[in-house]
Design an enzyme around this catalytic site. Structure first.
Site, mmCIF file in Angstrom:
data_model
loop_
_atom_site.group_PDB
_atom_site.id
_atom_site.type_symbol
_atom_site.label_atom_id
_atom_site.label_comp_id
_atom_site.label_asym_id
_atom_site.label_seq_id
_atom_site.Cartn_x
_atom_site.Cartn_y
_atom_site.Cartn_z
ATOM 1 N N ASN A 88 33.867 -39.490 7.649
ATOM 2 C CA ASN A 88 32.578 -39.354 8.314
ATOM 3 C C ASN A 88 31.557 -38.884 7.281
ATOM 4 O O ASN A 88 31.582 -37.730 6.855
ATOM 5 C CB ASN A 88 32.687 -38.317 9.445
ATOM 6 C CG ASN A 88 31.317 -38.091 10.100
ATOM 7 O OD1 ASN A 88 30.325 -38.718 9.718
ATOM 8 N ND2 ASN A 88 31.262 -37.210 11.067
ATOM 9 N N GLU A 121 30.285 -46.099 9.943
ATOM 10 C CA GLU A 121 28.872 -46.494 9.869
ATOM 11 C C GLU A 121 28.070 -46.008 11.063
ATOM 12 O O GLU A 121 26.865 -46.125 11.109
ATOM 13 C CB GLU A 121 28.770 -48.031 9.770
ATOM 14 C CG GLU A 121 29.248 -48.568 8.428
ATOM 15 C CD GLU A 121 30.058 -49.850 8.576
ATOM 16 O OE1 GLU A 121 30.807 -50.178 7.634
ATOM 17 O OE2 GLU A 121 29.955 -50.510 9.643
ATOM 18 N N ALA A 123 28.465 -43.287 14.967
ATOM 19 C CA ALA A 123 29.316 -42.427 15.788
ATOM 20 C C ALA A 123 30.283 -43.319 16.570
ATOM 21 O O ALA A 123 29.944 -44.440 16.942
ATOM 22 C CB ALA A 123 28.453 -41.615 16.738
ATOM 23 N N GLY A 146 36.430 -35.048 7.986
ATOM 24 C CA GLY A 146 35.240 -34.645 8.759
ATOM 25 C C GLY A 146 35.525 -33.339 9.446
ATOM 26 O O GLY A 146 36.429 -32.591 9.062
ATOM 27 N N ASP A 148 35.469 -31.012 13.432
ATOM 28 C CA ASP A 148 36.179 -31.048 14.720
ATOM 29 C C ASP A 148 35.739 -32.236 15.566
ATOM 30 O O ASP A 148 36.534 -32.850 16.275
ATOM 31 C CB ASP A 148 35.913 -29.738 15.476
ATOM 32 C CG ASP A 148 36.497 -28.558 14.714
ATOM 33 O OD1 ASP A 148 35.945 -27.449 14.804
ATOM 34 O OD2 ASP A 148 37.489 -28.744 14.000
ATOM 35 N N GLY A 149 34.458 -32.559 15.490
ATOM 36 C CA GLY A 149 33.962 -33.688 16.293
ATOM 37 C C GLY A 149 34.598 -34.988 15.851
ATOM 38 O O GLY A 149 34.993 -35.822 16.671
ATOM 39 N N SER A 191 31.436 -28.923 9.877
ATOM 40 C CA SER A 191 30.628 -27.693 9.896
ATOM 41 C C SER A 191 31.461 -26.484 10.293
ATOM 42 O O SER A 191 31.363 -25.435 9.702
ATOM 43 C CB SER A 191 29.473 -27.858 10.888
ATOM 44 O OG SER A 191 28.721 -28.987 10.529
ATOM 45 N N ARG A 255 20.796 -31.277 13.550
ATOM 46 C CA ARG A 255 21.894 -31.714 12.684
ATOM 47 C C ARG A 255 21.467 -31.800 11.228
ATOM 48 O O ARG A 255 22.248 -31.608 10.324
ATOM 49 C CB ARG A 255 22.445 -33.063 13.152
ATOM 50 C CG ARG A 255 23.577 -32.921 14.143
ATOM 51 C CD ARG A 255 24.402 -34.182 14.240
ATOM 52 N NE ARG A 255 25.572 -33.916 15.051
ATOM 53 C CZ ARG A 255 26.682 -33.327 14.581
ATOM 54 N NH1 ARG A 255 26.736 -32.946 13.322
ATOM 55 N NH2 ARG A 255 27.707 -33.090 15.377
ATOM 56 N N ARG A 261 22.922 -25.113 11.221
ATOM 57 C CA ARG A 261 22.292 -25.343 12.543
ATOM 58 C C ARG A 261 22.897 -24.416 13.598
ATOM 59 O O ARG A 261 22.219 -23.965 14.515
ATOM 60 C CB ARG A 261 22.430 -26.803 12.937
ATOM 61 C CG ARG A 261 23.858 -27.266 13.236
ATOM 62 C CD ARG A 261 23.904 -28.763 13.499
ATOM 63 N NE ARG A 261 25.191 -29.249 13.960
ATOM 64 C CZ ARG A 261 26.205 -29.567 13.167
ATOM 65 N NH1 ARG A 261 26.067 -29.429 11.849
ATOM 66 N NH2 ARG A 261 27.353 -30.000 13.645
#
Ligand SMILES: CCCCCCCCCCCCC/C=C/[C@@H](O)[C@H](COP(=O)(O)O)NC(C)=O
Ligand SMILES: Nc1ncnc2c1ncn2[C@@H]1O[C@H](COP(=O)(O)OP(=O)(O)O)[C@@H](O)[C@H]1O
Ligand SMILES: [Ca+2]
Length: 500
Positions: A88, A121, A123, A146, A148-149, A191, A255, A261
């Protein structure tokens, strides 16, 4: 170091200095050498790849050693040979690609692992690729580069594909989901990275890469989230309403700030100090599954759970709590992360079929600040009159006021990039002051009223069965040794095994 299954042996480190051919070994004044790369554990759960150089008196002996080493390593069948990697580029500080190329690809190559890499490329690109076109038979595992999302996205893709391939309708609330046979490796590049941190103990890319190389695996519980019998999402880390939901909802618009953030949105949510009225109902876990305020570690709990699970266990019944809540958090794991090294629920277990439900009732800002601060140190964050925590197998939440009409027309609403609840038309609601949003592993849920249950039986079941079998064997052994009056040695065996 073979014992740890952590050796990566291959000849020829010296040929780099002598421009030999791969697979050759160089001679250094008639001493024949070959390197063995192995994992070295360092401080704070970090692992590093070290190198030991072995020397032999002849080329033939050298070759024999390399051959035997490789044969031994090939017996470690849990090690991946071929991986599907999703990067990601958008998450965290947007360094996913660089982290993979500079820190992970070199050790994968050293270990002889081949990887097909897809840089997403958009989400849900990884989820859609996994659900439809990925040819999974050719891989030993999937790697998520990436946060957790992104892990959640790949989890959804893999679970959906597994259910589709097994003709299971995951939207049916009672559906018995098929466990996924492919493991998901996590290279932290997000993050919060709490899933990586809570399972590996650190969010260091090289450490995670080495865990993947030696074939480590850690079973995990998966919660399914439904709204009025419509499937929404799975969760493996945090389901948070109120504080963490408001933090996430607000941070989505920032973001561009990267991980910072959350700090900004955290301060804003703290100052807003919103509370939400509603009813929480939950089914407590059996007594022998421990309690969130235990100090027990995972493994001994798992074993002791089996030890006691043979005894009759009190059958639990649903509990109902109405009130005004600052935060409702269901931690399916500790949710430890760099910001909170112990996590939201330090004793939550990864694969025990339960989640820790933490209810923070309306309180003063100062009290809430004290509660938050305890997440960053060793103080007990549950030791407050306004906090209660329960270990549960299922729970429901119903806001007091009916949720505002779900707006079908979304033109005037801020869109979250690429998120749409599974199995339902993309609907968005404006969370009024009466409602917060659910933070589901870092993704916003668009319904406040939800029904949650531990969905997928995890590999731990097999682990438990094995332990149960061993325990039976030992009990049998202890009883016959008792007859021979040799109980001590058997108990020693027993105890040493339980520590394994
Ligand atoms: C006064 C100081 C207060 C410090 C508060 C410390 C509490 C921090 C506990 C954080 C636990 C967050 C659980 C993890 C959630 C992630 O799934 C989610 C998404 O992670 P991602 O950004 O996708 O890696 N991150 C957040 C912040 O919701
Ligand atoms: N190429 C992309 N462009 C935009 N969004 C993406 C892309 N790839 C993944 N995403 C989405 O980015 C979101 C955040 O990913 P994550 O890795 O968790 O970063 P963070 O930890 O910063 O939240 C996930 O919801 C994921 O679906
Ligand atoms: Ca759990």
């Amino acid at each position: 170091f073979w014992g740890h299954g952590a050796a990566i042996a291959y000849p020829g480190c010296l040929w780099e200095q002598r421009q030999g051919h791969p697979g050759q070994f160089a001679s250094l004044s008639q001493v024949f050498c070959f390197p063995v790369f192995y994992v070295k554990r360092t401080k704070n759960h970090q692992w590093r790849c070290n190198e030991a150089t072995f020397s032999c008196s002849s080329a033939e002996l050298c070759e024999q050693w390399i051959q035997v080493t490789r044969e031994q390593l090939s017996l470690l069948t849990n090690r991946p040979k071929r991986l599907l990697v999703y990067i990601n580029p958008f998450g965290g500080k947007r360094r996913g690609k660089r982290i993979y190329e500079e820190k992970v690809a070199p050790v994968f190559q050293q270990a002889g692992i081949s990887a097909d890499v897809i840089v997403t490329e958009r989400a849900n690109h990884a989820r859609d690729h996994l659900t439809t076109e990925a040819n999974l038979q050719q891989y030993d595992g999937v790697v998520c580069v990436g946060g957790d999302g992104m892990f959640s996205e790949i989890l959804h893709g893999l679970v959906a594909r597994t259910q589709n391939d097994n003709k299971v309708d995951q939207n049916r609330p009672g559906a018995e989901l098929k466990p996924c046979m492919l493991r998901i490796g996590i290279i932290p590049a997000g993050s919060t990275d709490c899933i990586c941190f809570a399972t590996v103990g650190t969010n260091d890319p090289v450490t995670s890469a080495l865990h993947i190389i030696i074939g480590d695996s850690q079973p995990m519980d998966v919660c399914s989230v439904h709204h009025n019998d419509v499937f929404l999402r799975y969760s493996v880390s945090l389901l948070g309403y109120g504080f963490y939901g408001d933090v996430l909802a607000d941070s989505e618009k920032k973001r561009w700030l990267g991980p910072a953030r959350y700090d900004l949105s955290g301060v804003k949510a703290f100052l807003c100090h919103n509370y939400y009225k509603g009813t929480v109902s939950f089914l407590p876990a059996e007594d022998n599954l421990g309690h969130p305020r235990d100090k027990m570690q995972f493994l001994c709990l798992l074993v002791s759970k089996w030890f006691h699970s043979c005894v009759a266990v009190s059958s639990s019944s649903w509990k109902v709590i109405c009130g005004k809540f600052i935060a409702i958090n269901a931690a399916n794991m500790s949710c430890a992360c760099p910001r909170s090294p112990k996590g939201l629920s330090p004793s939550a277990h990864l694969a025990d079929g339960t989640a820790d439900l933490i209810l923070v009732r309306k309180c003063s800002r100062l009290d809430f600040f004290r509660h938050l601060l305890r997440h960053t140190n060793t103080d007990d964050q549950f030791d407050h009159s306004f906090v209660e925590v329960h270990r549960v197998k299922k729970f429901h939440f119903e806001p007091l006021d009916p949720q505002p009409l779900l707006l079908e027309n979304q033109s005037e609403l801020p869109k979250k990039p690429g998120f749409c609840p599974m199995g339902s038309a993309q609907t968005t609601c404006i969370p009024s002051a009466a409602h917060s949003s659910w933070n589901c592993d870092g993704e916003i849920l668009h319904h406040a009223a939800i029904q949650v249950r531990l969905a997928i039986h995890n590999i731990a079941e097999t682990v438990k069965r094995k332990i149960k079998l061993r325990l039976h064997l030992i009990t049998a052994k202890v009883s016959c040794l008792k007859a021979l009056g040799k109980t001590d040695s058997a108990l020693m065996t027993h105890n040493s095994l339980l520590k394994c």
